[in-house]
Write a protein that holds these residues in place. Sequence first.
Motif, PDB file in Angstrom:
ATOM      1  N   SER A   1      -4.339  78.079 -46.720  1.00 23.23           N
ATOM      2  CA  SER A   1      -2.974  78.383 -45.444  1.00 23.23           C
ATOM      3  C   SER A   1      -1.493  78.448 -45.950  1.00 23.23           C
ATOM      4  CB  SER A   1      -2.868  76.755 -44.689  1.00 23.23           C
ATOM      5  OG  SER A   1      -2.115  75.924 -45.271  1.00 23.23           O
ATOM      6  N   CYS A   2      -0.844  78.917 -44.783  1.00 24.07           N
ATOM      7  CA  CYS A   2       0.643  79.193 -44.918  1.00 24.07           C
ATOM      8  C   CYS A   2       1.159  78.102 -45.751  1.00 24.07           C
ATOM      9  CB  CYS A   2       1.205  79.656 -43.694  1.00 24.07           C
ATOM     10  SG  CYS A   2       1.254  78.468 -42.467  1.00 24.07           S
ATOM     11  N   THR A   3       0.724  76.835 -45.731  1.00 23.00           N
ATOM     12  CA  THR A   3       1.404  75.725 -46.140  1.00 23.00           C
ATOM     13  C   THR A   3       1.147  75.777 -47.820  1.00 23.00           C
ATOM     14  OG1 THR A   3       1.167  74.570 -44.375  1.00 23.00           O
ATOM     15  CG2 THR A   3       1.780  73.222 -45.815  1.00 23.00           C
ATOM     16  N   ASN A   4      -0.103  76.041 -48.171  1.00 26.97           N
ATOM     17  CA  ASN A   4      -0.560  75.567 -49.651  1.00 26.97           C
ATOM     18  C   ASN A   4      -1.396  76.538 -50.083  1.00 26.97           C
ATOM     19  OD1 ASN A   4       0.114  72.239 -49.078  1.00 26.97           O
ATOM     20  ND2 ASN A   4       0.883  73.487 -50.961  1.00 26.97           N
ATOM     21  N   GLY A   5      -1.254  77.926 -49.784  1.00 27.24           N
ATOM     22  CA  GLY A   5      -2.333  78.796 -50.117  1.00 27.24           C
ATOM     23  C   GLY A   5      -1.652  79.902 -51.279  1.00 27.24           C
ATOM     24  N   ARG A   6      -0.514  79.500 -51.842  1.00 22.75           N
ATOM     25  CA  ARG A   6       0.217  80.326 -52.845  1.00 22.75           C
ATOM     26  C   ARG A   6      -0.413  80.011 -54.241  1.00 22.75           C
ATOM     27  NH1 ARG A   6       3.975  80.328 -48.712  1.00 22.75           N
ATOM     28  NH2 ARG A   6       3.847  77.918 -48.861  1.00 22.75           N
ATOM     29  N   ILE A   7       0.001  80.837 -55.045  1.00 25.14           N
ATOM     30  CA  ILE A   7      -0.787  80.917 -56.579  1.00 25.14           C
ATOM     31  C   ILE A   7      -0.423  79.756 -57.063  1.00 25.14           C
ATOM     32  CG2 ILE A   7       1.466  82.133 -57.755  1.00 25.14           C
ATOM     33  CD1 ILE A   7      -2.524  82.610 -58.651  1.00 25.14           C
ATOM     34  N   GLU A   8       0.828  79.077 -56.921  1.00 15.74           N
ATOM     35  CA  GLU A   8       0.936  77.963 -57.873  1.00 15.74           C
ATOM     36  C   GLU A   8      -0.147  76.720 -57.129  1.00 15.74           C
ATOM     37  OE1 GLU A   8       3.088  79.753 -56.457  1.00 15.74           O
ATOM     38  OE2 GLU A   8       4.768  80.145 -57.641  1.00 15.74           O
ATOM     39  N   ASP A   9      -0.300  76.698 -55.862  1.00 17.43           N
ATOM     40  CA  ASP A   9      -1.476  75.886 -55.298  1.00 17.43           C
ATOM     41  C   ASP A   9      -2.694  76.038 -55.918  1.00 17.43           C
ATOM     42  OD1 ASP A   9       0.764  74.842 -53.595  1.00 17.43           O
ATOM     43  OD2 ASP A   9       0.173  76.651 -52.227  1.00 17.43           O
ATOM     44  N   LEU A  10      -3.162  77.413 -56.049  1.00 17.34           N
ATOM     45  CA  LEU A  10      -4.356  77.656 -56.650  1.00 17.34           C
ATOM     46  C   LEU A  10      -4.477  77.171 -58.358  1.00 17.34           C
ATOM     47  CD1 LEU A  10      -5.342  81.032 -55.061  1.00 17.34           C
ATOM     48  CD2 LEU A  10      -5.614  78.766 -54.341  1.00 17.34           C
ATOM     49  N   ARG A  11      -3.331  77.507 -58.794  1.00 13.52           N
ATOM     50  CA  ARG A  11      -3.088  76.915 -60.503  1.00 13.52           C
ATOM     51  C   ARG A  11      -3.570  75.476 -60.635  1.00 13.52           C
ATOM     52  NH1 ARG A  11       1.905  80.245 -61.271  1.00 13.52           N
ATOM     53  NH2 ARG A  11       1.011  82.366 -61.500  1.00 13.52           N
TER      54      ARG A  11
ATOM     55  N   THR B   1      18.147  69.097 -49.207  1.00  8.68           N
ATOM     56  CA  THR B   1      19.041  69.114 -50.255  1.00  8.68           C
ATOM     57  C   THR B   1      18.813  68.140 -51.440  1.00  8.68           C
ATOM     58  OG1 THR B   1      20.683  67.559 -49.257  1.00  8.68           O
ATOM     59  CG2 THR B   1      20.838  69.827 -48.396  1.00  8.68           C
ATOM     60  N   GLY B   2      19.754  68.067 -52.080  1.00  5.97           N
ATOM     61  CA  GLY B   2      19.463  67.116 -53.423  1.00  5.97           C
ATOM     62  C   GLY B   2      19.218  67.524 -54.475  1.00  5.97           C
ATOM     63  N   PRO B   3      19.288  66.825 -55.744  1.00  9.38           N
ATOM     64  CA  PRO B   3      18.761  67.167 -57.022  1.00  9.38           C
ATOM     65  C   PRO B   3      17.272  67.430 -57.095  1.00  9.38           C
ATOM     66  CG  PRO B   3      19.566  64.953 -56.858  1.00  9.38           C
ATOM     67  CD  PRO B   3      19.936  65.486 -55.647  1.00  9.38           C
ATOM     68  N   ILE B   4      16.517  66.719 -56.120  1.00  5.76           N
ATOM     69  CA  ILE B   4      15.105  67.087 -56.397  1.00  5.76           C
ATOM     70  C   ILE B   4      14.807  68.663 -55.879  1.00  5.76           C
ATOM     71  CG2 ILE B   4      12.692  66.578 -55.382  1.00  5.76           C
ATOM     72  CD1 ILE B   4      13.346  64.797 -57.590  1.00  5.76           C
ATOM     73  N   ILE B   5      15.381  68.843 -54.957  1.00  5.70           N
ATOM     74  CA  ILE B   5      15.114  70.447 -54.267  1.00  5.70           C
ATOM     75  C   ILE B   5      15.680  71.407 -55.152  1.00  5.70           C
ATOM     76  CG2 ILE B   5      15.629  71.667 -52.065  1.00  5.70           C
ATOM     77  CD1 ILE B   5      13.989  69.083 -51.347  1.00  5.70           C
ATOM     78  N   LYS B   6      16.905  71.011 -55.702  1.00  2.29           N
ATOM     79  CA  LYS B   6      17.293  71.975 -56.681  1.00  2.29           C
ATOM     80  C   LYS B   6      16.042  72.630 -57.641  1.00  2.29           C
ATOM     81  CE  LYS B   6      21.443  73.055 -55.704  1.00  2.29           C
ATOM     82  NZ  LYS B   6      21.844  73.979 -55.333  1.00  2.29           N
ATOM     83  N   ARG B   7      15.467  71.352 -58.278  1.00  5.87           N
ATOM     84  CA  ARG B   7      14.510  71.668 -59.350  1.00  5.87           C
ATOM     85  C   ARG B   7      13.105  71.893 -58.749  1.00  5.87           C
ATOM     86  NH1 ARG B   7      16.700  66.963 -61.291  1.00  5.87           N
ATOM     87  NH2 ARG B   7      15.130  65.478 -60.535  1.00  5.87           N
ATOM     88  N   LEU B   8      12.924  72.185 -57.274  1.00  6.33           N
ATOM     89  CA  LEU B   8      11.760  72.648 -56.989  1.00  6.33           C
ATOM     90  C   LEU B   8      11.436  74.239 -57.051  1.00  6.33           C
ATOM     91  CD1 LEU B   8      11.050  70.677 -53.425  1.00  6.33           C
ATOM     92  CD2 LEU B   8      10.194  70.353 -55.576  1.00  6.33           C
ATOM     93  N   THR B   9      10.282  74.629 -57.263  1.00  8.11           N
ATOM     94  CA  THR B   9       9.917  76.021 -57.273  1.00  8.11           C
ATOM     95  C   THR B   9       9.932  76.668 -55.895  1.00  8.11           C
ATOM     96  OG1 THR B   9       7.583  75.497 -56.844  1.00  8.11           O
ATOM     97  CG2 THR B   9       8.200  75.561 -59.007  1.00  8.11           C
ATOM     98  N   MET B  10      10.061  77.861 -55.777  1.00  5.42           N
ATOM     99  CA  MET B  10      10.143  78.476 -54.294  1.00  5.42           C
ATOM    100  C   MET B  10       8.848  78.008 -53.583  1.00  5.42           C
ATOM    101  SD  MET B  10      12.961  79.900 -53.876  1.00  5.42           S
ATOM    102  CE  MET B  10      12.449  80.532 -52.177  1.00  5.42           C
ATOM    103  N   ALA B  11       7.583  78.116 -54.092  1.00  2.01           N
ATOM    104  CA  ALA B  11       6.494  77.684 -53.600  1.00  2.01           C
ATOM    105  C   ALA B  11       6.657  76.355 -53.035  1.00  2.01           C
ATOM    106  CB  ALA B  11       5.226  77.734 -54.436  1.00  2.01           C
ATOM    107  N   ASP B  12       7.172  75.528 -53.645  1.00  2.00           N
ATOM    108  CA  ASP B  12       7.360  74.173 -53.039  1.00  2.00           C
ATOM    109  C   ASP B  12       8.319  74.094 -51.717  1.00  2.00           C
ATOM    110  OD1 ASP B  12       5.331  72.211 -54.065  1.00  2.00           O
ATOM    111  OD2 ASP B  12       6.615  72.113 -55.928  1.00  2.00           O
TER     112      ASP B  12
END
Lengths: 419, 173
Positions: free
Chosen positions: A299-309, A199-210
């Motif tokens: 991987s399932c941890t960091n293989g999403r499009i945001e990670d590739l970008r 939780t917290g303000p940082i989590i609110k600003r995270l993308t779904m990928a993060d």
Amino acid sequence: MGMTIAEKILARHCGKKSVAPGAFIEAKVDIALGNDVTAPLAIEEFRKVGGNKVFDADRVVLVPDHFTPNKDVKSAEQCQILRNFAREQGLRHYYEVGRVGIEHALLPEEGIVLPGDLVVGADSHTCTYGALGAFACGVGSTDLAFAMLTGKCWFRVPQTIKFVYKGKLNKWVSGKDLILYTIGDIGVDGALYKVMEFTGPIIKRLTMADRLTMCNMAVEAGAKSGIIEPDGETIEYIEARAERPYETIHGEKSARYARVVEYNCNKIEPQVAFPPLPSNTKPISSVGDISIDQVVIGSCTNGRIEDLRISAQVLKGRRVHPRVRLIIIPATPKIYREALSEGLLETFIDAGAVISAPTCGPCLGGHMGVLAEGEKAVATTNRNFTGRMGHPKAEIYLSNPAIAAASAIAGKITSPEAL
Amino acid sequence: MEIKATAHKFGDNINTDDIIPARYLNTYDPKELARHCMEGADEEFVRKLGHPSARGHCIVAGKNFGCGSSREQAPLAIKGADISCVIAESFARIFYRNAINIGLPILESERASKRIDSGDEILIDLNRGKVTNLSKKENYKVQPFPEFIQEIIRAGGLMNYAKEKLKRKRLNP
């Protein structure tokens, strides 16, 4: 006493008004998931007790993602068991090579897991789906067999630890760094049998990928699940893909937590987890001089499009160090296709990287990049246990995709800032 | 049920890649898995067990035994190697449920985990939840299983429990 989001989801799924930590319940599951390593055993157990039909052909999901495209004859036979079972049962969600992706990237992308769901998966990283406001946890093959047969699973209602992230994120710091930092702080059994609520303000600003990355690694602190309350970001993501109706669930103000932990993110640098435990973390500034042989981004941890970008952003116009092999694994065919149309694949190839088919592959030392004795690798994966990526005397360092890409260029563990 | 066994000691955070490395996961045959049991933590382990003997063997470990992946091949490899029991200070949760579900006896005891050394002769009384160290002449208290889990154990594992429930449902719809 109020309930946390996790307790509320569990209560709803066992038909009770409320549940308290410690109670044993048998709850209905919305999705039961298996892969090519865990489902064959589940299918055998299912048949042994005379199982004919799964409880719901739309809610049993089989994803052959670990050793595919099949790495050897035995793996091919394991996949055949899944394929035959999926056809016989008329499963709606079964994926062949070409359509298959890494399960925990694929299910959210396809809108199969939704807020408020109770999900069990015979894979420890099933906890990833907590990022969608679902209660999701890893179980074993026999649990999966039981769930496929009855549509239910047994649980002990877990306590919840609340993590509050405040301040602002430093450059190159991502969800991966927040979760590595947290595991480094509480240890690999710091949340044993418990839920980690982020939780917290940082989590609110995270993308779904993060958010997916953070919940993905909750199990590395021993947690039953990670969870994040759904907000506007969640709804926007879900609305674009939900395959059935859903209801978001929120915790109550009076909910009781086992512990509340606060972090000031101003102090958090990109993190590197040294072998052999994900909790063995150091900030990038104190990593020292570590030469590497291989980098894995995926991987399932960091293989999403945001990670590739972000990897492409670091790699653009640069070349992978002559001594280093850079392996990039888009987690799903859709991510692969997006990376193609955005020109990311071209950047990777120009840099001297190889692009793999979507697979768990080297993350668990299966195939597509296992390590030899004495080799060192930086990986955006989730575990750096001894022998995890091949030889027991190989070393795995976990990081975010930006650090991994920068390290591939430098030939040693480094930040993009230092290039 | 009483088990007499020789202890083999391991440390904290023994993970599922230590228990059965992922390269062997292209099968779920317990006997085949058993050949590589604990290989990631001690390459010599299976050789140390030697021929299965009447007194058997048990694993004693520290905190968070079985952390990591959900692979049921981990408890299966241990069971396949004829290890009669695992005693640890604590277990990772998926390993804990997998062991119960397949009927591998596991016990949580901080003191037993700390006091028992490799080679100690151990007497385990599963029903009474008592561990006796015959070599050191000590007794250790063990956390008894909650009633719900005892029910699964009594049925002989989760799928037998499911079978019984389905039968009951058919008889009393």
